[in-house]
Design a protein around this motif. Sequence first.
Motif, PDB file in Angstrom:
ATOM      1  N   VAL A  75       0.838  -1.205   0.000  1.00 46.79           N
ATOM      2  CA  VAL A  75       0.000   0.000   0.000  1.00 46.79           C
ATOM      3  C   VAL A  75       0.871   1.251   0.000  1.00 46.79           C
ATOM      4  CG1 VAL A  75      -1.667   1.345   1.351  1.00 46.79           C
ATOM      5  CG2 VAL A  75      -1.955  -1.127   1.112  1.00 46.79           C
ATOM      6  N   SER A  76       1.879   1.291   0.881  1.00 50.03           N
ATOM      7  CA  SER A  76       2.760   2.466   0.985  1.00 50.03           C
ATOM      8  C   SER A  76       3.456   2.733  -0.339  1.00 50.03           C
ATOM      9  CB  SER A  76       3.805   2.250   2.085  1.00 50.03           C
ATOM     10  OG  SER A  76       3.209   2.055   3.339  1.00 50.03           O
ATOM     11  N   LEU A  77       3.993   1.693  -0.951  1.00 52.09           N
ATOM     12  CA  LEU A  77       4.749   1.864  -2.192  1.00 52.09           C
ATOM     13  C   LEU A  77       3.850   2.211  -3.372  1.00 52.09           C
ATOM     14  CD1 LEU A  77       7.341  -1.019  -1.718  1.00 52.09           C
ATOM     15  CD2 LEU A  77       7.797   1.444  -1.622  1.00 52.09           C
ATOM     16  N   LEU A  78       2.618   1.707  -3.383  1.00 50.65           N
ATOM     17  CA  LEU A  78       1.681   2.082  -4.449  1.00 50.65           C
ATOM     18  C   LEU A  78       1.310   3.569  -4.350  1.00 50.65           C
ATOM     19  CD1 LEU A  78      -0.696  -1.022  -4.605  1.00 50.65           C
ATOM     20  CD2 LEU A  78       0.831  -0.206  -6.439  1.00 50.65           C
ATOM     21  N   LEU A  79       1.133   4.062  -3.126  1.00 50.59           N
ATOM     22  CA  LEU A  79       0.867   5.491  -2.937  1.00 50.59           C
ATOM     23  C   LEU A  79       2.065   6.321  -3.382  1.00 50.59           C
ATOM     24  CD1 LEU A  79      -0.895   5.417   0.564  1.00 50.59           C
ATOM     25  CD2 LEU A  79      -1.975   5.685  -1.668  1.00 50.59           C
ATOM     26  N   LEU A  80       3.260   5.857  -3.017  1.00 58.78           N
ATOM     27  CA  LEU A  80       4.490   6.530  -3.440  1.00 58.78           C
ATOM     28  C   LEU A  80       4.589   6.538  -4.964  1.00 58.78           C
ATOM     29  CD1 LEU A  80       7.361   7.642  -2.410  1.00 58.78           C
ATOM     30  CD2 LEU A  80       8.163   5.332  -2.934  1.00 58.78           C
ATOM     31  N   TYR A  81       4.329   5.393  -5.576  1.00 59.43           N
ATOM     32  CA  TYR A  81       4.356   5.254  -7.034  1.00 59.43           C
ATOM     33  C   TYR A  81       3.399   6.251  -7.680  1.00 59.43           C
ATOM     34  CZ  TYR A  81       3.171   3.232 -11.599  1.00 59.43           C
ATOM     35  OH  TYR A  81       2.910   3.054 -12.922  1.00 59.43           O
ATOM     36  N   SER A  82       2.208   6.384  -7.116  1.00 63.13           N
ATOM     37  CA  SER A  82       1.204   7.287  -7.663  1.00 63.13           C
ATOM     38  C   SER A  82       1.699   8.728  -7.668  1.00 63.13           C
ATOM     39  CB  SER A  82      -0.086   7.181  -6.848  1.00 63.13           C
ATOM     40  OG  SER A  82      -1.043   8.106  -7.291  1.00 63.13           O
ATOM     41  N   TYR A  83       2.350   9.134  -6.571  1.00 62.68           N
ATOM     42  CA  TYR A  83       2.857  10.516  -6.500  1.00 62.68           C
ATOM     43  C   TYR A  83       3.988  10.734  -7.501  1.00 62.68           C
ATOM     44  CZ  TYR A  83       4.686  14.928  -4.904  1.00 62.68           C
ATOM     45  OH  TYR A  83       5.104  16.238  -4.873  1.00 62.68           O
ATOM     46  N   ILE A  84       4.939   9.829  -7.533  1.00 62.43           N
ATOM     47  CA  ILE A  84       6.079   9.972  -8.445  1.00 62.43           C
ATOM     48  C   ILE A  84       5.607   9.986  -9.894  1.00 62.43           C
ATOM     49  CG2 ILE A  84       8.202   8.871  -9.288  1.00 62.43           C
ATOM     50  CD1 ILE A  84       8.634   7.782  -6.458  1.00 62.43           C
ATOM     51  N   CYS A 117       3.245   8.696   2.888  1.00 60.75           N
ATOM     52  CA  CYS A 117       2.716   8.342   1.564  1.00 60.75           C
ATOM     53  C   CYS A 117       1.269   8.796   1.408  1.00 60.75           C
ATOM     54  CB  CYS A 117       2.839   6.837   1.331  1.00 60.75           C
ATOM     55  SG  CYS A 117       4.546   6.295   1.110  1.00 60.75           S
ATOM     56  N   ILE A 118       0.491   8.743   2.486  1.00 64.92           N
ATOM     57  CA  ILE A 118      -0.872   9.281   2.455  1.00 64.92           C
ATOM     58  C   ILE A 118      -0.810  10.801   2.274  1.00 64.92           C
ATOM     59  CG2 ILE A 118      -3.007   9.599   3.774  1.00 64.92           C
ATOM     60  CD1 ILE A 118      -2.346   6.890   5.159  1.00 64.92           C
ATOM     61  N   CYS A 119       0.151  11.437   2.945  1.00 56.06           N
ATOM     62  CA  CYS A 119       0.345  12.889   2.786  1.00 56.06           C
ATOM     63  C   CYS A 119       0.692  13.244   1.344  1.00 56.06           C
ATOM     64  CB  CYS A 119       1.445  13.391   3.719  1.00 56.06           C
ATOM     65  SG  CYS A 119       1.003  13.403   5.465  1.00 56.06           S
ATOM     66  N   LEU A 120       1.447  12.392   0.670  1.00 51.86           N
ATOM     67  CA  LEU A 120       1.785  12.643  -0.735  1.00 51.86           C
ATOM     68  C   LEU A 120       0.523  12.721  -1.594  1.00 51.86           C
ATOM     69  CD1 LEU A 120       4.907  10.340  -1.358  1.00 51.86           C
ATOM     70  CD2 LEU A 120       4.876  12.813  -1.038  1.00 51.86           C
ATOM     71  N   ILE A 121      -0.416  11.818  -1.353  1.00 48.39           N
ATOM     72  CA  ILE A 121      -1.675  11.850  -2.098  1.00 48.39           C
ATOM     73  C   ILE A 121      -2.462  13.109  -1.738  1.00 48.39           C
ATOM     74  CG2 ILE A 121      -3.800  10.598  -2.620  1.00 48.39           C
ATOM     75  CD1 ILE A 121      -1.108   9.287  -3.554  1.00 48.39           C
ATOM     76  N   ALA A 122      -2.388  13.502  -0.458  1.00 49.97           N
ATOM     77  CA  ALA A 122      -3.025  14.760  -0.049  1.00 49.97           C
ATOM     78  C   ALA A 122      -2.451  15.928  -0.834  1.00 49.97           C
ATOM     79  CB  ALA A 122      -2.825  14.975   1.461  1.00 49.97           C
ATOM     80  N   PHE A 123      -1.138  15.934  -1.008  1.00 49.32           N
ATOM     81  CA  PHE A 123      -0.497  17.015  -1.768  1.00 49.32           C
ATOM     82  C   PHE A 123      -0.868  16.956  -3.249  1.00 49.32           C
ATOM     83  CE2 PHE A 123       2.247  17.713   1.932  1.00 49.32           C
ATOM     84  CZ  PHE A 123       2.324  19.094   1.919  1.00 49.32           C
ATOM     85  N   ASN A 124      -1.125  15.777  -3.770  1.00 47.35           N
ATOM     86  CA  ASN A 124      -1.613  15.681  -5.153  1.00 47.35           C
ATOM     87  C   ASN A 124      -2.948  16.416  -5.297  1.00 47.35           C
ATOM     88  OD1 ASN A 124       0.369  14.395  -6.634  1.00 47.35           O
ATOM     89  ND2 ASN A 124      -0.484  12.348  -6.377  1.00 47.35           N
ATOM     90  N   PHE A 125      -3.847  16.220  -4.326  1.00 44.53           N
ATOM     91  CA  PHE A 125      -5.132  16.924  -4.354  1.00 44.53           C
ATOM     92  C   PHE A 125      -4.936  18.426  -4.228  1.00 44.53           C
ATOM     93  CE2 PHE A 125      -7.005  12.757  -3.495  1.00 44.53           C
ATOM     94  CZ  PHE A 125      -8.198  12.829  -4.218  1.00 44.53           C
ATOM     95  N   LEU A 126      -4.013  18.823  -3.380  1.00 47.06           N
ATOM     96  CA  LEU A 126      -3.768  20.255  -3.168  1.00 47.06           C
ATOM     97  C   LEU A 126      -3.145  20.898  -4.397  1.00 47.06           C
ATOM     98  CD1 LEU A 126      -3.815  22.572  -1.040  1.00 47.06           C
ATOM     99  CD2 LEU A 126      -1.464  21.935  -0.484  1.00 47.06           C
ATOM    100  N   GLN A 127      -2.101  20.249  -4.942  1.00 47.19           N
ATOM    101  CA  GLN A 127      -1.334  20.833  -6.034  1.00 47.19           C
ATOM    102  C   GLN A 127      -2.067  20.779  -7.374  1.00 47.19           C
ATOM    103  OE1 GLN A 127       2.518  19.059  -6.490  1.00 47.19           O
ATOM    104  NE2 GLN A 127       3.048  20.247  -8.307  1.00 47.19           N
ATOM    105  N   HIS A 128      -2.680  19.662  -7.688  1.00 47.37           N
ATOM    106  CA  HIS A 128      -3.236  19.468  -9.022  1.00 47.37           C
ATOM    107  C   HIS A 128      -4.729  19.759  -9.127  1.00 47.37           C
ATOM    108  CE1 HIS A 128       0.563  17.812 -10.372  1.00 47.37           C
ATOM    109  NE2 HIS A 128       0.562  17.018  -9.317  1.00 47.37           N
TER     110      HIS A 128
END
Length: 325
Positions: A75-84, A117-128
Amino acid sequence: MKKEFVLNRFIFIFIFIFIFILYGFNGWNGDRDAYESIFYSDGSIVVEKGFSWLADKFKGYGFNYQEFQLIISCVSLLLLYSYINKNTNNRNIFLLFYVFCFFPLDYVLVRNFLSFCICLIAFNFLQHKEDKFSFLVLLLVAYLIHQSALCFIIFVFMPLNNVLNLKKYFVFGFISLFVYFFVKDSLFEIMGLKEHFEIYANSVKSAVFNSFVHFLFSISIIFYVLKNNFLNKKDIFIVNFNLISMGFLIFYFESEILIRLIRFVLFFNMCYLSNFIFLKKNWLFCSAYMFFSGCYLFLMFLFPTLELSVYPLIFDNLLFRGVFY
């Protein structure tokens, strides 16, 4: 072009699967015993409620800790993958930097890594998507996994379409600092962090050094972006992100453990710069920045913990034990 795309995708997936094996099948590291104790405890070991709930659910379904770790790592790495995948054109380059500079500590810090990694997805919502509501909801989820996620709440005030007005920036910073000094002791006590911070007591010398390093890395990328007149949304985001991240500097004087926040800042910065590393006029700054960032991350976070993080990554992997022993 199509062959190159397929090859790059194959390399990216190969690296991803390789680090999943390293993390998911790891049998021991510096924090492993503590996490196993949390997993098998009856609630007597107090950690964040979200992580306790996850552990209890998996344990209730008959999973052991190793199986739990396999799922959490995936789960952690899939979230990381999504952000990258969404934030850099040179995925393989950045992923390699990540593997050598961040991953050998991330896999040890199970809660911290999943929360980030959850925070990374949060930043995707914020940034994009400029969706601050989803950003806050995901930060709350991340906070329930690890309390460090609360530090990122300051970014909800970050403008997304224009560079921060410096006058407002300094006024807001001064007011925030003033309020922080009045409420910090009560806040840390309510959150149960006071004793935790005392365990990881910090020296003034260490706090000053890491504050200076953070300032240097942030100010250099800000000047780089502004000097080159990069003004699309990604550029505005990285400038404002680094300006607001300077609010972390005060935390470095509270506890040694909070110095980890600089790792998160460098993650965002290195991901951003990996977009430009092959452009002729930008490669020197980008390469130098990523090189010195990598050296700092290794010497500050990995070198002191080699026997607890880097060595177990290979020598204590359940799939590799037959090779080394």
